[in-house]
Design an enzyme around this catalytic site. Sequence first.
Site, PDB file in Angstrom:
ATOM      1  N   SER A   1      37.619  34.077  45.735  1.00 10.27           N
ATOM      2  CA  SER A   1      36.667  35.002  46.344  1.00 10.27           C
ATOM      3  C   SER A   1      35.946  34.437  47.567  1.00 10.27           C
ATOM      4  O   SER A   1      35.561  33.259  47.598  1.00 10.27           O
ATOM      5  CB  SER A   1      35.627  35.428  45.308  1.00 10.27           C
ATOM      6  OG  SER A   1      34.673  36.281  45.894  1.00 10.27           O
TER       7      SER A   1
ATOM      8  N   SER B   1      33.019  41.885  39.364  1.00 11.51           N
ATOM      9  CA  SER B   1      34.318  42.351  39.846  1.00 11.51           C
ATOM     10  C   SER B   1      35.284  42.453  38.670  1.00 11.51           C
ATOM     11  O   SER B   1      34.882  42.346  37.509  1.00 11.51           O
ATOM     12  CB  SER B   1      34.850  41.418  40.945  1.00 11.51           C
ATOM     13  OG  SER B   1      35.944  42.014  41.609  1.00 11.51           O
TER      14      SER B   1
ATOM     15  N   LYS C   1      33.995  45.686  35.834  1.00 11.72           N
ATOM     16  CA  LYS C   1      33.178  46.726  36.459  1.00 11.72           C
ATOM     17  C   LYS C   1      32.957  47.957  35.585  1.00 11.72           C
ATOM     18  O   LYS C   1      31.893  48.574  35.647  1.00 11.72           O
ATOM     19  CB  LYS C   1      33.819  47.171  37.779  1.00 11.72           C
ATOM     20  CG  LYS C   1      33.794  46.124  38.880  1.00 11.72           C
ATOM     21  CD  LYS C   1      34.435  46.674  40.135  1.00 11.72           C
ATOM     22  CE  LYS C   1      34.436  45.647  41.249  1.00 11.72           C
ATOM     23  NZ  LYS C   1      35.029  46.204  42.485  1.00 11.72           N
TER      24      LYS C   1
ATOM     25  N   ASN D   1      29.241  47.178  40.258  1.00  7.41           N
ATOM     26  CA  ASN D   1      29.616  45.893  40.859  1.00  7.41           C
ATOM     27  C   ASN D   1      28.416  45.029  41.203  1.00  7.41           C
ATOM     28  O   ASN D   1      28.578  43.923  41.708  1.00  7.41           O
ATOM     29  CB  ASN D   1      30.480  46.106  42.109  1.00  7.41           C
ATOM     30  CG  ASN D   1      29.660  46.522  43.322  1.00  7.41           C
ATOM     31  OD1 ASN D   1      28.639  47.209  43.198  1.00  7.41           O
ATOM     32  ND2 ASN D   1      30.101  46.141  44.494  1.00  7.41           N
TER      33      ASN D   1
ATOM     34  N   ALA E   1      36.869  49.589  41.779  1.00  8.01           N
ATOM     35  CA  ALA E   1      36.828  49.762  43.234  1.00  8.01           C
ATOM     36  C   ALA E   1      37.395  51.116  43.628  1.00  8.01           C
ATOM     37  O   ALA E   1      36.824  51.834  44.458  1.00  8.01           O
ATOM     38  CB  ALA E   1      37.597  48.640  43.923  1.00  8.01           C
TER      39      ALA E   1
END
Length: 295
Positions: free
Chosen positions: A21, A68, A72, A93, A143
Amino acid sequence: MPNITGHTELVGLMAYPIRHSQSPTTHNLAYDKIGVDAVQLAFEVDNDSLKDAIQSIRALKMLGANISMPNKTVVHQYLDDVDEAARLCGAINTVVNTRDADGNVTGFLKGYNTDGMGYWQAMKEEGIDCKGMKMVLIGTGGAATAVAVRGALDGVAELHLFNIRDKFYPRGEEIVDIINRNTACKADMHDLGDKALLRELMGQADLLCDATGMGMHPLEDRTNIPDPSYFHPELIVTDTVYAPRETVMMKQAKEAGCTRVYNGMGMMLFQALIAIELFTGKSAPVDYMKKKLGI
């Protein structure tokens, strides 16, 4: 980067896998720039360890944590409150340890979703207005859900959602129903295995977004699109993956002549800037952050 002191406050990043990340780099650059004595660290947390990890936010008096995959859509059960947008899309998130009037964290945890806002703000930065667009969106995770709901609320006209027929497929059907009941967007759900339909709808679309983990470690050599012939040159192509910065799907799109092809760095930046403001009450300068991150 900030110096660690006895007063440094902690922000977490909880996901699995997570060592790839860029979020800690982004957050720590911002905290240094805006003069906040805080640091973000990444922790490998999956569904099995999530409950204990969230409790650690309270126990350690952390400012909160970014959340993440794969957490989530399940983290809400360990929180005290969830804001309206996050509740609508069913994914969180950002977990904020709320403060009292004196600025001290209280242990009362509230969940937000900045993914959808971050994705569409990145599009606006590129001069792309979603109003009236036809969109193909791959994925039904956190997402994807955030991008779908925020896009529908902001004016996407048609949304064609695709996913493999796994345990997450029914979630996609739920999101389509929520969008159709609560917005003016016309949404439908399809099996990603139906490649003929995928080709047809991509051919009619203005915008494609792959919001799955395809193309990210350990799937760097994979793509959800069979070959470049599925793309047309006017199609705007986006990927929520940002490591690597160019996925196989992005390469396919460029081979097909697409000129507006974007990775997930913009989404990552803007969802982070929104989260940073939730954690600290301060906003970081966009141009400075873009320069530092090479966006």
